[in-house]
Design an enzyme around this catalytic site. Structure first.
Site, mmCIF file in Angstrom:
data_model
loop_
_atom_site.group_PDB
_atom_site.id
_atom_site.type_symbol
_atom_site.label_atom_id
_atom_site.label_comp_id
_atom_site.label_asym_id
_atom_site.label_seq_id
_atom_site.Cartn_x
_atom_site.Cartn_y
_atom_site.Cartn_z
ATOM 1 N N CYS A 1 1.563 -7.807 -0.546
ATOM 2 C CA CYS A 1 1.884 -6.387 -0.433
ATOM 3 C C CYS A 1 3.307 -6.222 0.091
ATOM 4 C CB CYS A 1 0.894 -5.691 0.486
ATOM 5 S SG CYS A 1 1.219 -3.918 0.686
ATOM 6 N N CYS B 1 -5.489 -3.894 3.482
ATOM 7 C CA CYS B 1 -5.212 -2.496 3.143
ATOM 8 C C CYS B 1 -6.197 -1.878 2.160
ATOM 9 C CB CYS B 1 -3.789 -2.345 2.637
ATOM 10 S SG CYS B 1 -3.161 -3.719 1.693
#
Length: 355
Positions: free
Chosen positions: A99, A195
């Site tokens: 990410c 996430c």
């Protein structure tokens, strides 16, 4: 003229205070809330809506603009698909590292530069050290919160345009600053989940994307002692969720995953937390992402194979197929798909994915 900075505002206390610090220093600050995951299933595990409202309240309090950016397409293609494919191939990937690599310090960074921002800022606990014309990624002042491990795979070329405003203070000070400025995030619990998964049970989430694939669990002597629902639900060294108990002839001690055979869809488990099958002195990586211009003495570095681990002394040598890392002391549960990250003192040198 004040530098224009685009700050990633996640709705947490760290990014909130990062924006506040920059505003106080005279930067021209704009906040950006990134939505990287579209599949909000309405469960308590998904906090995107709550996080956005908190980000909006923070920006309103600070008197700065908040924009919304949607990188869900890039996230799904570059992070999530890689995550699933790695699991299918028997690895244990770290999506937070990808990410940072593909979203926060690539797509987000590119958006900022293309829209005439001078720099980006995030709430990561790390620092930038300038040495001559080079910019180095350095550990945070609060060593217990240091996040350089998760930034090992970003491009070194972005470091000269990155700001980490809370890297030189302690976490307790971050909360004090947030409270003194009346930010709603001052006592908000830190997010610990991946996430897109949140803090829900990992197998529960994966079952939405990977089919149940029952297989055998063996002990170190290849005695069949149990059954699992798919090797991708497990990682090396794992203790929880094995469902093994009351094995005749075995001691009443915890079991740990010592090996995964992806082709046979089988697990090997042992009962000693430091069993020889869990310990190895060497690992290999195909490629290292160096964050420094000049590679240091390969016999004078340290490395760690997981975030919460103390750095370990090791030596590094280049091979025909990549790199070999040899530790002075055997390491527990070296896990393919995770990252080995290298350091020289407080400087993060870079890292690579364990084969």
């Amino acid at each position: 003229m004040a530098n224009k900075v685009l700050v990633g505002i996640s709705g947490g206390v760290d990014s909130s205070v990062s924006a506040a610090i920059l505003k106080d220093k005279g930067f021209e600050v704009t906040g950006a809330f990134m939505k990287n995951w579209e599949d909000d299933d309405g469960t308590p595990y998904c906090s995107v809506k709550e996080d956005f409202f908190d980000a909006a309240r923070v920006c309103d309090k600070l008197g700065i603009e908040l924009i919304q950016l949607n990188f869900a397409k890039e996230y799904k293609e570059k992070v999530f698909e890689y995550f699933l494919n790695s699991l299918k191939n028997g690895k244990t990937p770290n999506p937070d590292i990808f990410c940072n690599k593909f979203i926060k310090f690539d797509a987000f960074f590119d958006y900022a530069i293309k829209n005439n921002f001078d720099q980006i800022a995030t709430g990561h606990y790390c620092q930038i050290e300038q040495k001559d014309s080079s910019y180095l990624l350095k550990k945070s002042y609060d060593q217990s919160k240091d996040q350089t491990y998760f930034l090992n795979d970003i491009k070194k070329e972005v470091l000269n345009k990155c700001l980490f405003p809370i890297g030189d203070i302690e976490k307790s000070q971050v909360r004090e600053i947030a409270k003194s400025k009346g930010l709603v995030t001052f006592d908000k619990k830190d997010s610990t989940g991946i996430c897109f998964i949140g803090e829900r049970p990992f197998p529960e989430f994966l079952s939405n994307y990977l089919p149940v694939r029952k297989g055998n669990i063996y002990d170190e002597n290849q005695n069949l002692i149990g059954e699992h629902n798919g090797v991708y639900f497990y990682t090396l060294g794992q203790r929880q969720g094995l469902g093994i108990g009351g094995i005749k002839g075995s001691q009443e001690q915890p079991w740990y995953v010592a090996a995964k055979d992806n082709q046979k869809n089988s697990l090997t488990v042992v009962q000693d937390n430091n069993h020889p099958l869990l310990l190895k002195s060497e690992l290999t990586v195909k490629k290292i992402n160096w964050l420094v211009e000049t590679i240091p003495n390969l016999k004078d570095i340290t490395a760690k194979i997981r975030y919460r681990q103390k750095e370990q002394t090791c030596s590094l040598r280049e091979t025909a197929n990549g790199w070999s890392v040899e530790f002075d002391v055997p390491q527990r549960a070296i896990t393919p798909g995770q990252s080995v990250v290298f350091y020289s003192g407080d400087i993060c040198l870079g890292g690579g994915e364990i084969e």
